[in-house]
Scaffold this motif. Structure first.
Motif, PDB file in Angstrom:
ATOM      1  N   LEU A 196       0.815  -1.205   0.000  1.00 34.36           N
ATOM      2  CA  LEU A 196       0.000   0.000   0.000  1.00 34.36           C
ATOM      3  C   LEU A 196       0.853   1.261   0.000  1.00 34.36           C
ATOM      4  O   LEU A 196       0.544   2.235  -0.690  1.00 34.36           O
ATOM      5  CB  LEU A 196      -0.923   0.010   1.223  1.00 34.36           C
ATOM      6  N   LEU A 197       1.920   1.244   0.773  1.00 39.06           N
ATOM      7  CA  LEU A 197       2.752   2.443   0.922  1.00 39.06           C
ATOM      8  C   LEU A 197       3.499   2.793  -0.357  1.00 39.06           C
ATOM      9  O   LEU A 197       3.775   3.963  -0.626  1.00 39.06           O
ATOM     10  CB  LEU A 197       3.746   2.243   2.070  1.00 39.06           C
ATOM     11  N   GLU A 198       3.815   1.790  -1.152  1.00 34.48           N
ATOM     12  CA  GLU A 198       4.601   2.022  -2.365  1.00 34.48           C
ATOM     13  C   GLU A 198       3.733   2.150  -3.614  1.00 34.48           C
ATOM     14  O   GLU A 198       4.246   2.389  -4.707  1.00 34.48           O
ATOM     15  CB  GLU A 198       5.606   0.885  -2.566  1.00 34.48           C
ATOM     16  N   GLN A 199       2.422   2.014  -3.459  1.00 36.29           N
ATOM     17  CA  GLN A 199       1.523   2.024  -4.618  1.00 36.29           C
ATOM     18  C   GLN A 199       1.484   3.399  -5.278  1.00 36.29           C
ATOM     19  O   GLN A 199       1.260   4.412  -4.625  1.00 36.29           O
ATOM     20  CB  GLN A 199       0.104   1.658  -4.170  1.00 36.29           C
ATOM     21  N   GLU A 200       1.698   3.432  -6.572  1.00 37.52           N
ATOM     22  CA  GLU A 200       1.606   4.687  -7.311  1.00 37.52           C
ATOM     23  C   GLU A 200       0.132   5.005  -7.577  1.00 37.52           C
ATOM     24  O   GLU A 200      -0.639   4.138  -7.983  1.00 37.52           O
ATOM     25  CB  GLU A 200       2.362   4.560  -8.642  1.00 37.52           C
ATOM     26  N   ARG A 209       2.467   9.167   6.252  1.00 35.94           N
ATOM     27  CA  ARG A 209       2.791  10.594   6.283  1.00 35.94           C
ATOM     28  C   ARG A 209       4.211  10.840   5.797  1.00 35.94           C
ATOM     29  O   ARG A 209       4.470  11.795   5.050  1.00 35.94           O
ATOM     30  CB  ARG A 209       2.619  11.129   7.705  1.00 35.94           C
ATOM     31  N   ASP A 210       5.131   9.961   6.181  1.00 37.54           N
ATOM     32  CA  ASP A 210       6.525  10.100   5.732  1.00 37.54           C
ATOM     33  C   ASP A 210       6.661   9.930   4.225  1.00 37.54           C
ATOM     34  O   ASP A 210       7.620  10.402   3.615  1.00 37.54           O
ATOM     35  CB  ASP A 210       7.412   9.082   6.447  1.00 37.54           C
ATOM     36  N   LYS A 211       5.695   9.235   3.631  1.00 41.55           N
ATOM     37  CA  LYS A 211       5.681   9.045   2.172  1.00 41.55           C
ATOM     38  C   LYS A 211       4.930  10.179   1.473  1.00 41.55           C
ATOM     39  O   LYS A 211       4.721  10.133   0.255  1.00 41.55           O
ATOM     40  CB  LYS A 211       4.995   7.717   1.834  1.00 41.55           C
ATOM     41  N   ASN A 212       4.536  11.202   2.245  1.00 39.12           N
ATOM     42  CA  ASN A 212       3.772  12.342   1.709  1.00 39.12           C
ATOM     43  C   ASN A 212       2.439  11.929   1.103  1.00 39.12           C
ATOM     44  O   ASN A 212       1.952  12.549   0.151  1.00 39.12           O
ATOM     45  CB  ASN A 212       4.606  13.116   0.673  1.00 39.12           C
ATOM     46  N   ILE A 213       1.866  10.877   1.648  1.00 38.23           N
ATOM     47  CA  ILE A 213       0.544  10.440   1.205  1.00 38.23           C
ATOM     48  C   ILE A 213      -0.511  11.367   1.801  1.00 38.23           C
ATOM     49  O   ILE A 213      -0.469  11.690   2.987  1.00 38.23           O
ATOM     50  CB  ILE A 213       0.289   8.985   1.628  1.00 38.23           C
ATOM     51  N   GLU A 214      -1.444  11.813   0.964  1.00 39.71           N
ATOM     52  CA  GLU A 214      -2.538  12.671   1.428  1.00 39.71           C
ATOM     53  C   GLU A 214      -3.514  11.827   2.233  1.00 39.71           C
ATOM     54  O   GLU A 214      -4.086  10.867   1.722  1.00 39.71           O
ATOM     55  CB  GLU A 214      -3.253  13.287   0.232  1.00 39.71           C
ATOM     56  N   ILE A 215      -3.686  12.186   3.508  1.00 42.59           N
ATOM     57  CA  ILE A 215      -4.590  11.462   4.395  1.00 42.59           C
ATOM     58  C   ILE A 215      -5.786  12.370   4.663  1.00 42.59           C
ATOM     59  O   ILE A 215      -5.645  13.441   5.252  1.00 42.59           O
ATOM     60  CB  ILE A 215      -3.885  11.071   5.703  1.00 42.59           C
ATOM     61  N   VAL A 216      -6.956  11.942   4.199  1.00 42.59           N
ATOM     62  CA  VAL A 216      -8.132  12.826   4.157  1.00 42.59           C
ATOM     63  C   VAL A 216      -9.247  12.300   5.061  1.00 42.59           C
ATOM     64  O   VAL A 216      -9.597  11.115   5.016  1.00 42.59           O
ATOM     65  CB  VAL A 216      -8.653  12.954   2.708  1.00 42.59           C
ATOM     66  N   GLY A 217      -9.790  13.202   5.875  1.00 40.79           N
ATOM     67  CA  GLY A 217     -10.937  12.887   6.704  1.00 40.79           C
ATOM     68  C   GLY A 217     -12.128  13.741   6.299  1.00 40.79           C
ATOM     69  O   GLY A 217     -12.000  14.653   5.472  1.00 40.79           O
TER      70      GLY A 217
END
Length: 272
Positions: free
Chosen positions: A116-120, A191-199
């Motif tokens: 999941l963390l590496e998924q483009e 978060r360290d992967k700069n993934i947008e986490i949306v609530g």
């Protein structure tokens, strides 16, 4: 696929006191599922979906009275034990009042967080404490429908392998990675992967339809009554609101998740 030995006679078990039956009946409890790393699928539809998805099945049990379903002939091509059983045995291993005549014992699939963390352009739904099996099943079905790349179940969420949850997914749990993980360990990595986490929030200024969902994005859905837990809130990078023209105060968590997922799907070309 490996071929099943068609010359091997099908076993029969008629006693509920058989050691195998006693072991499999324990899979109706969460403790039993966790101890054995297995779960029960009941009904022709779910077992067929599992076979088509190449889920590892240990055994298929079918009613000797009703006979083996033609719809599951695919199992004859695989190394899967097939056992004819009495209706009393089926009832012992089933959580329904009227067993459907066939069930299977499946091994829990294993997924890595790295997937999941590496998924483009990943699209992930993160579940924080959703309690209702029907809600979780609907969210998983919606995630499957739009081609989401995964679902994460945090602590306090209803057991994915609860028979009621399994039935509510209608087989979608076999179609995408679903991980059970401590969100306080996983979200910092995202978060360290700069993934947008949306609530979602009724106080948010930004509409969900204004948010760019073509990037890698993780949606967080909280408990039906209390929402996202306080310990998880700091990891949310953006809050959005689902606009509503009517007088309803809010949407059911499964419906809110479905709206977000299908908007993400639309932005990613689902409408084409």
């Amino acid at each position: 696929m490996n071929k099943y030995d068609s010359n091997k006679p099908i076993q029969e078990i008629t006693s509920i006191n058989n050691p195998k039956i006693k072991l499999w009946s324990q899979l109706l409890t969460k403790r039993g599922r966790e101890a054995q790393g297995k779960f029960i699928l009941e009904g022709i539809h779910l077992v067929r979906e599992a076979l088509q998805a190449d889920l590892k099945l240990e055994v298929i049990l079918f009613s000797l009275e009703k006979g083996y379903p033609d719809e599951l002939s695919l199992a004859g091509d695989l190394f899967i034990e097939i056992i004819g059983v009495s209706d009393a045995v089926l009832a012992k291993c089933s959580d329904t009042q009227t067993p459907q005549g066939v069930l299977a014992v499946a091994l829990k699939p294993e997924w890595s967080k790295e997937r999941l963390l590496e998924q483009e352009n990943g699209l992930v739904i993160v579940i924080d404490g959703v309690q209702d099996p029907g809600n979780l099943g609907t969210i998983i079905r919606s995630a499957d429908a739009v081609g989401a790349t995964g679902v994460v179940l945090g602590k306090g969420t209803v057991d994915l392998y609860n028979p009621k949850t399994i039935r509510s997914t209608m087989g979608s749990l076999f179609h995408l990675p679903i991980l059970e993980f401590d969100l306080l360990d996983l979200l910092p990595l995202a978060r360290d992967k700069n993934i947008e986490i949306v609530g979602t929030s009724l106080q948010a200024d930004q509409s969900c339809y204004e948010l760019d969902m073509t990037q890698t994005i993780w949606f967080i859905l909280g408990n039906e009554g209390s929402g996202v837990s306080a310990s998880i809130q700091p990891y949310i990078s953006q809050q959005v609101i689902i606009p509503m023209r009517g007088k309803a105060e809010s949407l059911n968590v499964a419906m809110a998740g479905t709206v977000l997922l299908f908007e993400a799907g639309r932005q990613r070309g689902l409408h084409k």
